[in-house]
Design a protein around this motif. Structure first.
Motif, PDB file in Angstrom:
ATOM      1  N   GLN A 174       0.813  -1.203   0.000  1.00 49.10           N
ATOM      2  CA  GLN A 174       0.000   0.000   0.000  1.00 49.10           C
ATOM      3  C   GLN A 174       0.853   1.261   0.000  1.00 49.10           C
ATOM      4  O   GLN A 174       0.396   2.326  -0.434  1.00 49.10           O
ATOM      5  CB  GLN A 174      -0.945  -0.015   1.207  1.00 49.10           C
ATOM      6  N   GLU A 175       2.085   1.149   0.473  1.00 50.96           N
ATOM      7  CA  GLU A 175       3.024   2.274   0.414  1.00 50.96           C
ATOM      8  C   GLU A 175       3.580   2.473  -0.998  1.00 50.96           C
ATOM      9  O   GLU A 175       4.285   3.453  -1.258  1.00 50.96           O
ATOM     10  CB  GLU A 175       4.182   2.040   1.379  1.00 50.96           C
ATOM     11  N   GLY A 176       3.302   1.519  -1.882  1.00 46.91           N
ATOM     12  CA  GLY A 176       3.791   1.620  -3.252  1.00 46.91           C
ATOM     13  C   GLY A 176       5.020   0.791  -3.531  1.00 46.91           C
ATOM     14  O   GLY A 176       5.568   0.834  -4.638  1.00 46.91           O
ATOM     15  N   GLY A 177       5.472   0.017  -2.542  1.00 49.01           N
ATOM     16  CA  GLY A 177       6.662  -0.807  -2.725  1.00 49.01           C
ATOM     17  C   GLY A 177       6.317  -2.181  -3.261  1.00 49.01           C
ATOM     18  O   GLY A 177       5.457  -2.884  -2.719  1.00 49.01           O
ATOM     19  N   SER A 178       6.980  -2.577  -4.327  1.00 49.23           N
ATOM     20  CA  SER A 178       6.755  -3.906  -4.910  1.00 49.23           C
ATOM     21  C   SER A 178       7.474  -4.969  -4.083  1.00 49.23           C
ATOM     22  O   SER A 178       8.491  -4.687  -3.432  1.00 49.23           O
ATOM     23  CB  SER A 178       7.238  -3.943  -6.359  1.00 49.23           C
ATOM     24  N   LEU A 179       6.967  -6.199  -4.130  1.00 48.80           N
ATOM     25  CA  LEU A 179       7.527  -7.304  -3.354  1.00 48.80           C
ATOM     26  C   LEU A 179       7.807  -8.501  -4.263  1.00 48.80           C
ATOM     27  O   LEU A 179       7.116  -8.710  -5.266  1.00 48.80           O
ATOM     28  CB  LEU A 179       6.567  -7.732  -2.246  1.00 48.80           C
TER      29      LEU A 179
END
Length: 302
Positions: A174-179
């Motif tokens: 949700q912070e915009g960081g991909s995993l």
């Protein structure tokens, strides 16, 4: 010309013909059947020492740089780990071939098969994303420092903490960081893809897209890798990390192919299990094509 006849005694005293030592020898130990042959001892050891020292020096140089980037604004903390892993792959003799395009949606949940600790270096050199890793890695000396600087999300995979750890992954998305996630939950011998666990995809709805990825180590010493060659790269069971790296570093250079399949909208599937099955089927089919040394083609999850 005078012919001289030799007696049997003369023949028995003929010195044996000298032969050159073989270029390859069978690997010692219980895994000799899998790790079929190794280079000459001296050349292999020198190669391994050079790669080990180079990798350590490069890592020590990069640690303070990444630590500084973490406290600074901007995308440097995402771009630099990719550069670090890319150089590290070259230093240990691993060439990375990428087929397909990287998802441009943010955030993206990348889902890959898993056969070795090398997958971390390989995918880290291709993607600007953080890894989801088992909690034990956070306790490994040296490795934990690099993992935390890479903003790895640690999960224990115990039932009592499933909700808490899923929340940590969802927050990062949700912070915009991909995993980058390995839905198999463990590594294997590299000859197959294990069933994906649907529980790991419970956070997929927080991502703008999911992208299946097939990773196969398909070259060793410039030649196509066969089934027994994959044991050089695979790291699973109770294998020791240090001895596995040493054994691998003694080998000639290898190649790994990263097949990036078409991104998919996780909300296009009726539920989490349907999404898991579609992604697993896509990854497994792509990996099977790569293991047969066929021309890789990105697939669509269906």
């Amino acid at each position: 010309m005078v012919a001289i006849a030799r007696t049997p005694d003369d023949l028995s005293q003929t010195p044996p013909r000298k032969t050159r030592p073989p270029l390859l020898r069978r690997a010692p130990g219980p895994s000799a059947g899998l790790l079929d042959q190794e280079p000459r001892p001296l050349a292999g050891r020198l190669r391994a020492v050079r790669r080990l020292v180079s990798a350590l020096l490069w890592t020590l140089l990069c640690i303070p740089i990444q630590a500084l980037l973490l406290v600074l604004p901007g995308r440097g903390k995402l771009a630099f780990p990719r550069f670090y892993h890319s150089v590290l792959c070259r230093l240990i003799g691993l060439r990375v071939q990428v087929v397909g395009g990287i998802s441009t949606a943010r955030p993206t949940l990348f889902l890959s098969n898993h056969s070795s600790w090398l997958d971390i270096l390989v995918l880290g050199s291709v993607l600007e994303a953080a890894f989801v890793s088992k909690a034990e890695v956070g306790n490994w000396p040296g490795v934990r420092t690099v993992a935390r600087l890479g903003r790895t999300v640690f999960v224990s995979r115990s039932r009592g903490r499933t909700g808490e750890e899923a929340a940590a992954m969802r927050d990062r998305l949700q912070e915009g960081g991909s995993l980058i996630l390995f839905p198999e939950g463990t590594s294997n011998d590299g000859t197959r893809v294990l069933p994906f666990r649907s529980a790991f995809l419970g956070v997929a709805e927080a991502a703008a897209a999911v992208q299946p990825i097939s990773v196969v180590y398909d070259r060793l010493g410039g030649l196509p890798a066969c089934r027994r060659d994959r044991a050089h790269f695979a790291w699973y069971g109770d294998m020791d990390l240090g001895s596995h790296f040493w054994r691998l570093a003694r080998q000639p250079g290898g190649r790994v192919t990263v097949l990036l399949h078409q991104p998919a909208d996780p909300r296009a599937f009726r539920d989490r299990k349907a999404l898991t099955q579609a992604v697993e089927r896509t990854v497994a089919e792509g990996a099977a094509e790569l293991r047969q040394n066929r021309a890789p083609v990105p697939l669509r999850a269906r």
